[in-house]
Design a protein around this motif. Structure first.
Motif, short mmCIF file in Angstrom:
data_model
loop_
_atom_site.label_atom_id
_atom_site.label_comp_id
_atom_site.label_asym_id
_atom_site.label_seq_id
_atom_site.Cartn_x
_atom_site.Cartn_y
_atom_site.Cartn_z
N VAL A 189 7.05 29.47 -9.26
CA VAL A 189 7.57 28.70 -8.12
C VAL A 189 6.40 28.05 -7.36
O VAL A 189 6.49 26.90 -6.92
CB VAL A 189 8.43 29.60 -7.21
CG1 VAL A 189 8.81 28.88 -5.93
CG2 VAL A 189 9.68 30.05 -7.96
N ILE A 190 5.29 28.78 -7.26
CA ILE A 190 4.09 28.23 -6.58
C ILE A 190 3.56 27.03 -7.38
O ILE A 190 3.27 25.96 -6.83
CB ILE A 190 3.03 29.33 -6.41
CG1 ILE A 190 3.53 30.34 -5.38
CG2 ILE A 190 1.69 28.74 -6.00
CD1 ILE A 190 2.73 31.63 -5.33
N ASN A 191 3.46 27.19 -8.69
CA ASN A 191 2.96 26.09 -9.53
C ASN A 191 3.92 24.90 -9.52
O ASN A 191 3.48 23.75 -9.56
CB ASN A 191 2.72 26.57 -10.96
CG ASN A 191 1.58 27.56 -11.07
OD1 ASN A 191 1.71 28.62 -11.65
ND2 ASN A 191 0.44 27.23 -10.50
N VAL A 192 5.22 25.18 -9.48
CA VAL A 192 6.22 24.10 -9.42
C VAL A 192 6.00 23.26 -8.15
O VAL A 192 6.10 22.04 -8.17
CB VAL A 192 7.65 24.70 -9.44
CG1 VAL A 192 8.68 23.73 -8.88
CG2 VAL A 192 8.04 25.08 -10.87
N GLY A 193 5.69 23.94 -7.04
CA GLY A 193 5.51 23.24 -5.77
C GLY A 193 4.20 22.49 -5.65
O GLY A 193 4.12 21.47 -4.97
N ILE A 194 3.16 23.00 -6.31
CA ILE A 194 1.81 22.45 -6.06
C ILE A 194 1.30 21.55 -7.20
O ILE A 194 0.78 20.46 -6.96
CB ILE A 194 0.80 23.61 -5.83
CG1 ILE A 194 1.15 24.35 -4.53
CG2 ILE A 194 -0.64 23.07 -5.78
CD1 ILE A 194 0.23 25.53 -4.21
N ASN A 195 1.45 22.01 -8.46
CA ASN A 195 0.65 21.41 -9.52
C ASN A 195 0.97 19.95 -9.82
O ASN A 195 0.07 19.09 -9.85
CB ASN A 195 0.75 22.26 -10.80
CG ASN A 195 0.06 23.60 -10.63
OD1 ASN A 195 0.00 24.13 -9.53
ND2 ASN A 195 -0.46 24.15 -11.71
N ALA A 196 2.26 19.63 -10.06
CA ALA A 196 2.58 18.25 -10.45
C ALA A 196 2.28 17.28 -9.31
O ALA A 196 1.72 16.20 -9.53
CB ALA A 196 4.05 18.17 -10.87
N ALA A 251 -4.26 28.30 1.60
CA ALA A 251 -5.28 29.30 1.25
C ALA A 251 -6.23 28.79 0.16
O ALA A 251 -7.36 29.24 0.04
CB ALA A 251 -4.61 30.59 0.78
N THR A 252 -5.75 27.84 -0.65
CA THR A 252 -6.59 27.29 -1.73
C THR A 252 -6.86 25.80 -1.44
O THR A 252 -6.94 24.98 -2.35
CB THR A 252 -5.89 27.43 -3.10
OG1 THR A 252 -4.60 26.75 -3.04
CG2 THR A 252 -5.64 28.88 -3.48
N ALA A 253 -7.00 25.49 -0.14
CA ALA A 253 -7.02 24.09 0.31
C ALA A 253 -8.01 23.21 -0.45
O ALA A 253 -7.72 22.08 -0.79
CB ALA A 253 -7.32 24.05 1.80
N ALA A 254 -9.19 23.73 -0.72
CA ALA A 254 -10.22 22.88 -1.35
C ALA A 254 -10.05 22.78 -2.87
O ALA A 254 -10.69 21.94 -3.51
CB ALA A 254 -11.59 23.44 -1.02
N ASN A 255 -9.18 23.62 -3.43
CA ASN A 255 -9.00 23.64 -4.90
C ASN A 255 -8.35 22.37 -5.41
O ASN A 255 -7.44 21.85 -4.79
CB ASN A 255 -8.01 24.75 -5.30
CG ASN A 255 -8.67 26.06 -5.56
OD1 ASN A 255 -9.71 26.34 -5.00
ND2 ASN A 255 -8.04 26.88 -6.39
N ARG A 256 -8.78 21.96 -6.61
CA ARG A 256 -7.98 21.03 -7.36
C ARG A 256 -7.10 21.88 -8.26
O ARG A 256 -7.61 22.76 -8.96
CB ARG A 256 -8.86 20.16 -8.25
CG ARG A 256 -9.61 19.13 -7.45
CD ARG A 256 -10.51 18.35 -8.35
NE ARG A 256 -11.06 17.21 -7.66
CZ ARG A 256 -12.17 16.60 -8.03
NH1 ARG A 256 -12.84 17.02 -9.09
NH2 ARG A 256 -12.60 15.56 -7.37
O1 KPL Z 1 -2.34 28.41 -10.03
C1 KPL Z 1 -2.74 27.40 -9.49
C2 KPL Z 1 -3.13 26.28 -10.38
O2 KPL Z 1 -3.87 25.39 -9.95
O3 KPL Z 1 -2.70 26.30 -11.54
C3 KPL Z 1 -2.72 27.27 -7.99
C4 KPL Z 1 -2.13 28.54 -7.38
C5 KPL Z 1 -1.89 26.09 -7.58
C6 KPL Z 1 -4.11 27.18 -7.41
O4 KPL Z 1 -4.73 25.96 -7.61
#
Ligand code: KPL
Length: 310
Positions: A189-196, A251-256
């Motif tokens: 669910v986290i990846n569904v919300g963030i990755n795409a 929490a992972t604000a700077a991450n790509r």
């Molecule tokens: O798992 C991740 C990913 O990038 O695949 C998150 C949690 C979104 C962290 O970047």
């Protein structure tokens, strides 16, 4: 424990470096010849907030080169499109009572491994560790967080607890847990919300929180995922999924995200195992998922436009 990591990209490289630094017997397998050669000659460098950690795990491009290895634990960290092939190749190196652990993103990885080894020999889970592959032999450690592992079938046992202890001792805090599907769906669910969304917009994770429009898109995609999880009888490991996803983005604000990293490196993404898998589950269970279907098509179009073969 003799450990082999298949897939030494960002996450596989991070785990290899931490385990090797803790003195574990760890080898890596990766198809990227330059990366493997660099690890073999100069070592694997992990950039951390506290400086660089340099280790020299055994590194090969083909699993067969570890033939006599009889691993106790194989950790699969390849992209989900390669999981079935990685599992088949692990047959030559897994010891008679060894197990295979997947901490990959998306749905279906543990089941693909179980088709090769049987569900009893599969450990699965999630990790909130973050890492970026900077170049051959060089990984940057990003966000830190807990790793949860459990057995695909049945309650945790001594093997599972020992694997969690070895990871924890190596600086990757790990917890052995029973509810593996809940963990996998919780991460899905986290990846569904963030990755795409981050891959389409070329946003860092944190930028999703900066605009009302992106917060709304996260909300719409995540609401569908919550409904599919409920229809699958999976209990998510948190109560408010939208709040959780936006909190992880903060929490992972700077991450790509890994999907944005894939697009930027011209590699196939894990869209089929994340939003695409959710859409397939939705069709199977009769739950509409128009937002995730749209996100899936947009990422596939982007891959094609960039000449990336899925
Ligand atoms: O798992 C991740 C990913 O990038 O695949 C998150 C949690 C979104 C962290 O970047």
């Amino acid at each position: 424990m003799k450990i082999v990591i298949i897939g030494a990209g960002a996450m596989g490289g991070l785990f290899a470096a931490r385990l090797a630094a803790a003195g574990e017997d760890v080898s890596v397998v990766d198809v990227w010849a330059e990366h493997v050669e660099t690890i073999r000659t100069q070592g694997l460098i992990l950039e951390t907030g506290e400086g660089e950690v340099r280790t020299k795990p055994a590194a090969v491009t083909r699993v067969e080169d570890l033939a006599a290895c009889a691993a106790d634990l194989v950790i699969v960290f390849v992209k989900s499109g390669m999981t079935a092939a990685a599992a088949r190749s692990a047959q030559t190196i897994l010891g008679p009572v060894g197990r295979v652990l997947t901490l990959q993103n998306g749905l279906g990885n543990a089941e693909m491994i179980a088709e090769v080894f049987g569900a009893d020999r599969v450990l699965a889970g999630t990790t909130a560790q973050g890492a970026t592959l900077i170049g051959p032999g060089r990984i940057r450690h990003g966000g830190r967080g807990d790793t949860h592992i459990g057995r695909l079938t049945g309650p945790v046992d001594d093997f599972c607890r020992e694997a969690a202890m070895i990871l924890s001792r190596a600086g990757i805090p790990a917890i052995a847990e029973d509810a593996v599907q809940s963990l996998i769906w919780g991460k899905l669910v986290i990846n569904v919300g963030i990755n795409a969304l981050t891959a389409l917009l070329r946003f860092t994770n944190g930028q999703l929180n900066d605009h009302a429009e992106t917060r709304e898109l996260v909300k719409l995609a995540v609401a569908e995922a919550v409904q599919v999880a409920a229809a699958s009888d999976v209990r998510l490991p948190y109560d408010n999924a939208v709040e959780k996803v936006l909190a992880v983005a903060a929490a992972t604000a700077a991450n790509r995200s890994s999907m944005l990293q894939d697009i930027l490196r011209g590699r196939a993404t894990e869209i089929d195992a994340i939003n695409g898998a959710l859409v397939r589950e939705g069709v199977r269970l009769g739950v509409p998922t128009p937002v995730n279907a749209t996100l899936t098509l947009l990422i596939k179009a982007l891959e094609k436009q960039q000449g990336i073969c899925g």
